[in-house]
Design an enzyme around this catalytic site. Sequence first.
Site, PDB file in Angstrom:
ATOM      1  N   ASP A 162      62.508 -66.635  -3.264  1.00 45.31           N
ATOM      2  CA  ASP A 162      63.337 -66.070  -4.323  1.00 45.31           C
ATOM      3  C   ASP A 162      64.480 -67.016  -4.709  1.00 45.31           C
ATOM      4  OD1 ASP A 162      64.187 -64.206  -6.117  1.00 45.31           O
ATOM      5  OD2 ASP A 162      65.003 -62.810  -4.646  1.00 45.31           O
ATOM      6  N   HIS A 163      64.744 -67.082  -5.985  1.00 50.82           N
ATOM      7  CA  HIS A 163      65.846 -67.905  -6.503  1.00 50.82           C
ATOM      8  C   HIS A 163      65.836 -69.334  -5.959  1.00 50.82           C
ATOM      9  CE1 HIS A 163      67.938 -65.239  -9.216  1.00 50.82           C
ATOM     10  NE2 HIS A 163      67.551 -64.260  -8.425  1.00 50.82           N
ATOM     11  N   GLU A 268      57.566 -67.011 -11.281  1.00 52.83           N
ATOM     12  CA  GLU A 268      58.543 -66.217 -12.043  1.00 52.83           C
ATOM     13  C   GLU A 268      59.685 -67.123 -12.484  1.00 52.83           C
ATOM     14  OE1 GLU A 268      59.710 -62.194 -11.098  1.00 52.83           O
ATOM     15  OE2 GLU A 268      61.830 -62.735 -11.190  1.00 52.83           O
ATOM     16  N   HIS A 342      65.927 -57.734 -11.584  1.00 49.80           N
ATOM     17  CA  HIS A 342      66.518 -58.150 -10.296  1.00 49.80           C
ATOM     18  C   HIS A 342      67.650 -57.198  -9.895  1.00 49.80           C
ATOM     19  CE1 HIS A 342      65.078 -62.599 -10.247  1.00 49.80           C
ATOM     20  NE2 HIS A 342      64.132 -61.775 -10.611  1.00 49.80           N
TER      21      HIS A 342
END
Length: 486
Positions: A162-163, A268, A342
């Site tokens: 993630d991120h 994503e 998110h």
Amino acid sequence: MIVSSILDSFRAVLKADERIRVYEQSVDEMSGTAAAIVRVDGVKMLAAMGQRAEAFTGEIRDGLMLAPLTTENSRALMEIFPYTKPRSHKDHPYTIGLGDRLGIATAGHVRAIKGYNVYPVLAQQSIRELTLTNRTFADVIGCAAFGVFQEGYKDGYGADGDHLKTKEEIQYALSSNCTMVTLDCSEHIVAHAATDSDEEISAQYAQIPEQIRRHYEQVYLGVKMPIIGELSEKDLRRVVVEFWDAINHAQECYRYIDEIKTTEVDFELSIDETLTITTPAEHFVIANELSAQGICPVSVAPHFNGAFEKGIDYAGDLEQFNKDLTVHQEIADHFGYKLSLHSGSDKFMVFSTWGRIACERWHVKTAGTNWLEALKVVARNDPALFRRTLAYSMEHRSEAEKYYHVSTDPSLIPDPDLESDAYLPEYLANPSSRQTLHITYGQLLSQDWFREEFFRLLDEHEEDYYQNLQGHIGKHLRYLTAEGKA
Ligand code: ZN
């Protein structure tokens, strides 16, 4: 016949040993190897027997392999029982990220999604979370694999890096078996462009390499685009100044993923951690530039209007949110990906709208909620530990505010010295204390006194914890699926 006899003798050996308690759902056999999650004298372990039992590192007792739940052993588990290994969710319309910072929530998460047409991303951590909790991607995925195995859950799950911000971080995530990359382009976005004057934009625009400018002008000026119509020169310049480098970065990272991946990866693009709200024109141009290079993300996370703070419900103009979401959804449909929401923990005010407007497909990320549900177990079962935890958390909130934007007022937290033990769970309902406890997880988990007591207590009360998760995540899913097609 041979197969069932291995399982039979495995069960017989487990039954004969009084010190062993078996997680019944987990008992399984594949390629001549039987295995289960067990507790031996109270300690959770993996028991195995048969052809590949020695792939695990542990101790053999009466022909039974007893292996600790280490990252190394999780790798062997994923080899022998492939359903415990994360995989892509590309074909699943509804997906939910259920980040587990503690590595003990998976069984509860698996129970929560039961009965819903939703594919879980059970491993989901950002580099920031890994650092704050002193974990690795391999460790996070290993915990999810053991949890999945414990519950006998075989319908698959994803693992989200993630991120991620750089190629190095992407490489790290993919080499650890992540099946999803959430690329965070925020460091390549020129955030102040959103509020700069036209003159400032012109000056910055002139600094951009000429072939880039020419490209954007040729594609967009004087052309009526679907959904957003024609962009004025002024508007286009602003979008280009703010996003051209981020678009470049996304294209490069996508190609890099394509180059190094060994299995399907869900890509994503996140532009949610910017200072400003994503406009339809920005969203369209970004998507169109990716599409022109043959890149179709699985999901895109725009920055929606309103506040999506940790641990509390949505705050903002719901009508505006609905309007914006409708246009963003049109853009997502046009390019063929899903929208991603998110900081989705506790955003009940927007869930049913989200489910209705993004009705064909969506991704929602929650994280941190499972930490608060764990603290609820502490509040109910160990008042002294909870009081100490709360005091520490209140004292260290300002340090955590460097990482998380929060708006609740700490002075509204009721004085713990004046409250009875029975009141303690209320601290997880009060927005100010809930948010304070939410964001200080990193500091708390770095304290030995806390870690030891906390994990011991959670281990002892794991069923309570699973039930809390089932209730809380279940509530998220009820709202998300109330009005849509999921
Ligand atoms: Zn985000």
